[in-house]
Design an enzyme around this catalytic site. Structure first.
Site, short mmCIF file in Angstrom:
data_model
loop_
_atom_site.label_atom_id
_atom_site.label_comp_id
_atom_site.label_asym_id
_atom_site.label_seq_id
_atom_site.Cartn_x
_atom_site.Cartn_y
_atom_site.Cartn_z
N ASN A 61 49.90 -0.75 40.12
CA ASN A 61 49.60 -0.27 38.77
C ASN A 61 50.59 -0.87 37.78
O ASN A 61 51.77 -1.08 38.10
CB ASN A 61 49.57 1.27 38.68
CG ASN A 61 50.85 1.95 39.12
OD1 ASN A 61 51.52 1.51 40.05
ND2 ASN A 61 51.20 3.03 38.45
N CYS A 72 45.15 0.35 36.84
CA CYS A 72 45.44 0.88 38.17
C CYS A 72 45.63 -0.23 39.19
O CYS A 72 45.12 -1.35 39.03
CB CYS A 72 44.28 1.75 38.64
SG CYS A 72 44.04 3.27 37.73
N GLU A 74 44.26 -0.49 42.15
CA GLU A 74 43.02 -0.93 42.81
C GLU A 74 42.31 -2.00 41.99
O GLU A 74 41.82 -2.99 42.53
CB GLU A 74 42.07 0.27 43.00
CG GLU A 74 42.61 1.39 43.87
CD GLU A 74 43.37 2.45 43.09
OE1 GLU A 74 44.08 2.11 42.12
OE2 GLU A 74 43.26 3.63 43.47
N CYS A 105 40.91 6.65 41.35
CA CYS A 105 40.35 7.32 40.17
C CYS A 105 38.89 6.90 40.00
O CYS A 105 38.40 5.95 40.63
CB CYS A 105 41.17 6.98 38.91
SG CYS A 105 40.79 5.35 38.22
N CYS A 108 38.18 3.22 39.06
CA CYS A 108 38.37 2.28 40.18
C CYS A 108 37.24 2.40 41.20
O CYS A 108 36.80 1.40 41.77
CB CYS A 108 39.73 2.51 40.84
SG CYS A 108 41.09 1.98 39.76
N1 THU Z 1 46.83 5.07 39.22
C1 THU Z 1 46.46 4.04 40.04
O1 THU Z 1 47.10 2.98 40.06
N2 THU Z 1 45.36 4.21 40.80
C2 THU Z 1 44.59 5.33 40.82
O2 THU Z 1 43.54 5.35 41.45
C3 THU Z 1 45.04 6.52 40.11
C4 THU Z 1 46.10 6.31 39.10
C5 THU Z 1 48.02 4.90 38.37
C6 THU Z 1 47.71 4.69 36.92
C7 THU Z 1 48.95 5.22 36.25
O3 THU Z 1 49.88 4.15 36.13
C8 THU Z 1 49.51 6.25 37.21
O4 THU Z 1 48.83 6.03 38.43
C9 THU Z 1 49.31 7.68 36.77
O5 THU Z 1 48.00 7.91 36.41
#
Ligand code: THU
Length: 148
Positions: A61, A72, A74, A105, A108
């Site tokens: 991320n 994110c 992913e 999320c 993603c």
């Molecule tokens: N995040 C991800 O990298 N992947 C996900 O599927 C959920 C959230 C990151 C985005 C942000 O930088 C942090 O987690 C908090 O939301």
């Protein structure tokens, strides 16, 4: 057959990753977690994608002071694979610094569905791995076939 069901399986069901493939994904995702840029949330995420050809692409991320621009792990992993000409995806393993682990999320899930509706999604939960299909996380998904 119901066309929605046909669509779900139109790209086939990729084979479950082996224990050694899971170990390689875990190592790649952990390395990406360590490189994550998450100064605002404190949440660091690393995702490692396995292609059907056996290649691994990792992403982390990347947050931004303009919070909504955060991307994110992913989706960054998908971007790396696609930029290298790889869209035939088999599995994604998601690692994080959060003790309970995290599931992808909604945004993603949708981006992953574009390329592999039956992708294996592997979550790290402490010492355990939890495997499920993307279609379990995003049932009856909207996708390319819905655009006629
Ligand atoms: N995040 C991800 O990298 N992947 C996900 O599927 C959920 C959230 C990151 C985005 C942000 O930088 C942090 O987690 C908090 O939301």
């Amino acid at each position: 057959m119901n066309p929605l069901v046909m669509d779900r399986h139109s790209k086939g069901s990729p084979e479950r990753p082996s224990d050694s493939e899971l170990a390689a994904l875990r190592a790649a995702a952990r390395e990406a977690t360590e490189r994550a840029y998450g100064p605002y949330s404190g949440v660091h995420v690393g995702a490692a994608l396995l292609t059907n050809g056996g290649r691994v692409f990792a992403g982390c991320n990347v947050e931004n002071a303009s919070y909504g621009l955060t991307v994110c792990a992913e989706r960054n992993a998908v971007a790396r694979a696609v930029a290298e000409g790889e869209r035939d995806l088999r599995a994604i393993l998601i690692d994080t610094n959060q003790p309970r682990g995290l599931a992808p999320c909604g945004a993603c899930r949708q981006v992953l569905h574009e390329f592999a509706p039956e992708l294996w999604v592997v979550l790290v939960r402490g010492d355990d791995l939890h495997l499920a299909r993307l279609s379990d996380y995003l049932p009856d998904a909207f996708g390319p076939a819905d655009l006629g």
